[in-house]
Design a protein around this motif. Sequence first.
Motif, short mmCIF file in Angstrom:
data_model
loop_
_atom_site.label_atom_id
_atom_site.label_comp_id
_atom_site.label_asym_id
_atom_site.label_seq_id
_atom_site.Cartn_x
_atom_site.Cartn_y
_atom_site.Cartn_z
N VAL A 189 0.82 -1.22 0.00
CA VAL A 189 0.00 0.00 0.00
C VAL A 189 0.85 1.27 0.00
O VAL A 189 0.54 2.23 -0.71
CB VAL A 189 -0.96 0.00 1.21
N VAL A 190 1.94 1.27 0.77
CA VAL A 190 2.68 2.52 0.99
C VAL A 190 4.16 2.42 0.70
O VAL A 190 4.72 3.25 -0.04
CB VAL A 190 2.49 3.00 2.45
N VAL A 191 4.83 1.43 1.25
CA VAL A 191 6.30 1.46 1.32
C VAL A 191 6.97 1.41 -0.04
O VAL A 191 7.93 2.15 -0.29
CB VAL A 191 6.82 0.30 2.20
N CYS A 192 6.51 0.55 -0.94
CA CYS A 192 7.20 0.40 -2.22
C CYS A 192 7.24 1.71 -3.01
O CYS A 192 8.33 2.16 -3.41
CB CYS A 192 6.58 -0.72 -3.04
N PRO A 193 6.10 2.36 -3.27
CA PRO A 193 6.20 3.64 -3.99
C PRO A 193 6.96 4.71 -3.22
O PRO A 193 7.71 5.49 -3.80
CB PRO A 193 4.74 4.03 -4.21
N MET A 194 6.80 4.73 -1.90
CA MET A 194 7.49 5.73 -1.08
C MET A 194 9.00 5.54 -1.13
O MET A 194 9.76 6.48 -1.34
CB MET A 194 7.01 5.63 0.36
N GLU A 195 9.45 4.29 -0.98
CA GLU A 195 10.88 4.00 -0.99
C GLU A 195 11.48 4.24 -2.36
O GLU A 195 12.61 4.72 -2.48
CB GLU A 195 11.11 2.54 -0.56
N THR A 196 10.75 3.92 -3.42
CA THR A 196 11.25 4.15 -4.77
C THR A 196 11.52 5.63 -5.00
O THR A 196 12.57 6.02 -5.52
CB THR A 196 10.25 3.63 -5.83
N LEU A 197 10.58 6.47 -4.61
CA LEU A 197 10.74 7.91 -4.76
C LEU A 197 11.91 8.43 -3.93
O LEU A 197 12.71 9.25 -4.38
CB LEU A 197 9.45 8.63 -4.37
N LYS A 198 12.01 7.92 -2.70
CA LYS A 198 13.09 8.36 -1.81
C LYS A 198 14.46 8.01 -2.39
O LYS A 198 15.37 8.85 -2.45
CB LYS A 198 12.93 7.72 -0.44
N VAL A 199 14.61 6.75 -2.84
CA VAL A 199 15.90 6.30 -3.37
C VAL A 199 16.27 7.07 -4.64
O VAL A 199 17.42 7.48 -4.83
CB VAL A 199 15.87 4.78 -3.63
N LYS A 200 15.30 7.30 -5.52
CA LYS A 200 15.57 8.03 -6.76
C LYS A 200 16.01 9.47 -6.47
O LYS A 200 16.91 10.00 -7.12
CB LYS A 200 14.34 8.02 -7.66
N MET A 201 15.37 10.08 -5.49
CA MET A 201 15.71 11.47 -5.18
C MET A 201 17.08 11.58 -4.51
O MET A 201 17.85 12.50 -4.78
CB MET A 201 14.63 12.09 -4.31
N ILE A 202 17.42 10.61 -3.65
CA ILE A 202 18.73 10.61 -3.03
C ILE A 202 19.81 10.30 -4.08
O ILE A 202 20.86 10.93 -4.12
CB ILE A 202 18.79 9.59 -1.87
N HIS A 203 19.51 9.33 -4.94
CA HIS A 203 20.46 8.96 -5.99
C HIS A 203 20.66 10.12 -6.96
O HIS A 203 21.76 10.34 -7.48
CB HIS A 203 19.95 7.71 -6.72
N ASP A 204 19.60 10.86 -7.22
CA ASP A 204 19.67 11.99 -8.15
C ASP A 204 20.64 13.06 -7.65
O ASP A 204 21.27 13.76 -8.44
CB ASP A 204 18.26 12.59 -8.32
N GLN A 205 20.78 13.16 -6.33
CA GLN A 205 21.67 14.17 -5.77
C GLN A 205 23.13 13.87 -6.07
O GLN A 205 23.97 14.77 -6.06
CB GLN A 205 21.47 14.26 -4.25
N CYS A 206 23.44 12.59 -6.37
CA CYS A 206 24.82 12.23 -6.70
C CYS A 206 25.21 12.71 -8.09
O CYS A 206 26.39 12.74 -8.42
CB CYS A 206 24.99 10.70 -6.62
N SER A 207 24.21 13.04 -8.93
CA SER A 207 24.49 13.47 -10.30
C SER A 207 25.10 14.88 -10.30
O SER A 207 24.87 15.67 -9.38
CB SER A 207 23.20 13.47 -11.13
#
Length: 362
Positions: A189-207
């Motif tokens: 219900v919650v964790v998978c979409p939430m975690e995906t967005l979190k990881v992508k945004m943190i990973h994006d900061q490395c760019s």
Amino acid sequence: MSSLLKPFSVCEGPCESCGVRRGCPGSAPHHQPSSRRLAAAAAAAGPGSLPTHQRSYAARRNLAAAAIGGRKLTHPGKAILAGGIAGGIEICITFPTEYVKTQLQLDGRANPPRYRGIGDCVKLTVQDHGLRGLYRGLSSLLYGSIPKSAVRFGTFEMLSNPMRDHTGRLDNTRSLLCGLGAGIAEAIVVVCPMETLKVKMIHDQCSLRPRYRGFFHGVSEIIREQGVRGTYQGLTATVLKQGTNQAIRFYVMNLLRNWYKGDDPRKEMHPIVTAMFGATAGAASVFGNTPLDVVKTRMQGLEAHRYKNTVDCAFQILKQEGPQAFYKGTVPRLGRVCLDVAIVFVIYEEVVKLLNNVWKTQ
């Protein structure tokens, strides 16, 4: 006189038709057994010895007795509200440790690693982005942590309440199963979409040139490019991680609670004791499923396209980085999770106590 000497029989308990059929022996007040008497007779005779309607009656009376004589059952509505409040407060306190853990897990050995350790990760992040950099991605986790905890505790109470005995006690095996159910529900219900967005945004900061300007911009870009499925990357790994996570946490917490209370279900637990038990449960879950957390993180990163599926991701990590890679980020995750679980359980229990005073339920 013979009727006075006649021993008590469970069959003489009230039946469902007592209110409309005259002559039913259970309709007389002095023949109605108490909940304790009926529960004791049922336990002595075995569950198969009672008719269906009397077994359901005994179960209802056990739940009522639990609310009166032992641990008060938590209404699912209260659990949802208390869980949401606890989740929101907790994530605001512990997010920097989650940020560092995620960065270390994304820093694969296939390329020269950027960070030499926890301290170096914090130093470089603050140096490049300031203290606010340690909170990059907080919004996506905050928006998800409130409903995540709400779903977790609401599902757990919904599953566990019918399984408790007449004192409100839940055995350890059933707490494991209820925790597993709660973890699976929150993952989908919650964790998978939430975690995906979190990881992508943190990973994006490395760019060198970050693409996402904020939470809503990031969500809109991900959905525009990848559709809703783009927010459900790594679902299998997430279900496995959250299911085992909550199964271990609720099992350990329930085990310690039952040990602490012993034969007195009314015994109150001080918040410090609850925090200690919560931290222990959190530590057990970290050592139990960090490998699943590493795989889940890789499956949700910006380079998730490198992996065919969850099994392929795990195989590539093992082949390219060795088995020790499955425990990357364990130390920061250990600190965060122990603090996380301790805070959540303490706040949850205290909010439930407060709600019991202002929200009367059966």
